[in-house]
Scaffold this active site. Structure first.
Site, PDB file in Angstrom:
ATOM      1  N   CYS A 147       4.188  21.220  35.126  1.00  8.67           N
ATOM      2  CA  CYS A 147       4.459  20.472  33.972  1.00  8.67           C
ATOM      3  C   CYS A 147       2.927  20.408  33.417  1.00  8.67           C
ATOM      4  O   CYS A 147       1.885  19.828  33.501  1.00  8.67           O
ATOM      5  CB  CYS A 147       4.823  19.058  34.354  1.00  8.67           C
ATOM      6  SG  CYS A 147       4.582  17.912  33.029  1.00  8.67           S
TER       7      CYS A 147
ATOM      8  N   CYS B   4       1.607  17.034  32.123  1.00  9.56           N
ATOM      9  CA  CYS B   4       1.051  16.173  33.289  1.00  9.56           C
ATOM     10  C   CYS B   4      -0.222  16.684  33.353  1.00  9.56           C
ATOM     11  O   CYS B   4      -1.227  15.840  33.637  1.00  9.56           O
ATOM     12  CB  CYS B   4       1.828  16.800  34.336  1.00  9.56           C
ATOM     13  SG  CYS B   4       3.811  16.136  34.553  1.00  9.56           S
TER      14      CYS B   4
END
Length: 166
Positions: free
Chosen positions: A90, A93
């Site tokens: 991600c 993230c």
């Protein structure tokens, strides 16, 4: 003893006489270093790879190992906990994680941060209804008191943490 002499001679011939500068100086700052010693007139610095970081981030952030660990360190915690559900793949993230760690560290122990990789702990992600990453939960006294999905700037994160701390 002979090994120390050989090492000292080798280091004397290899290491420059200048103190670390540039990238190396930044790597050796904010770390706990082993004592320096003198080898043939040179001060020998430890390798940056062999230093131990002592920043507050290490003290306030932890990775959840499994369900019982989550129960013990998050749900049963007397300190409010920010739970960062993330994934290795991600992109957002990777931006939010360090930003959130920094903001939690600024709270000086009033809140801690648990990191949960959703690929490793799918059961926790399902239990807490994580449908997208990054998802951040605020847990106080075992109850989810706040939640957000997506990336936030530092001001928004600070407001989120202040609300959790109360």
């Amino acid at each position: 003893m002979a090994q120390r002499l050989l090492l000292g001679r080798f280091l004397t011939s290899v290491i420059s006489r200048k103190p670390p500068q540039g990238v190396w100086a930044s790597l050796t700052s904010k770390t706990l270093q082993t004592p320096q010693y003198n080898a043939g007139g040179l001060t020998v610095m430890p390798s940056p790879a062999r230093t131990v970081h002592t920043t507050r981030v290490c003290l306030t952030t932890f990775n959840v190992q499994d369900g019982p660990d989550f129960q013990d360190r998050v749900v049963n915690s007397e300190t409010p906990v920010v739970v960062d559900f993330h994934a290795q793949w991600c992109g957002p993230c990777k931006i939010l994680g360090p930003r959130l760690e920094k903001m939690v560290a600024k709270q000086h122990g009033k809140v801690v941060m648990a990191k949960v990789d959703i690929d490793d702990h799918t059961d926790l992600a399902i239990e807490y209804e994580v449908s997208a990453v990054p998802t951040v939960l605020a847990i106080k006294n075992g109850d989810v008191v706040d939640k957000f999905v997506g990336i936030k700037d530092e001001d928004q994160l600070e407001a989120f943490l202040k609300k959790l701390i109360g």
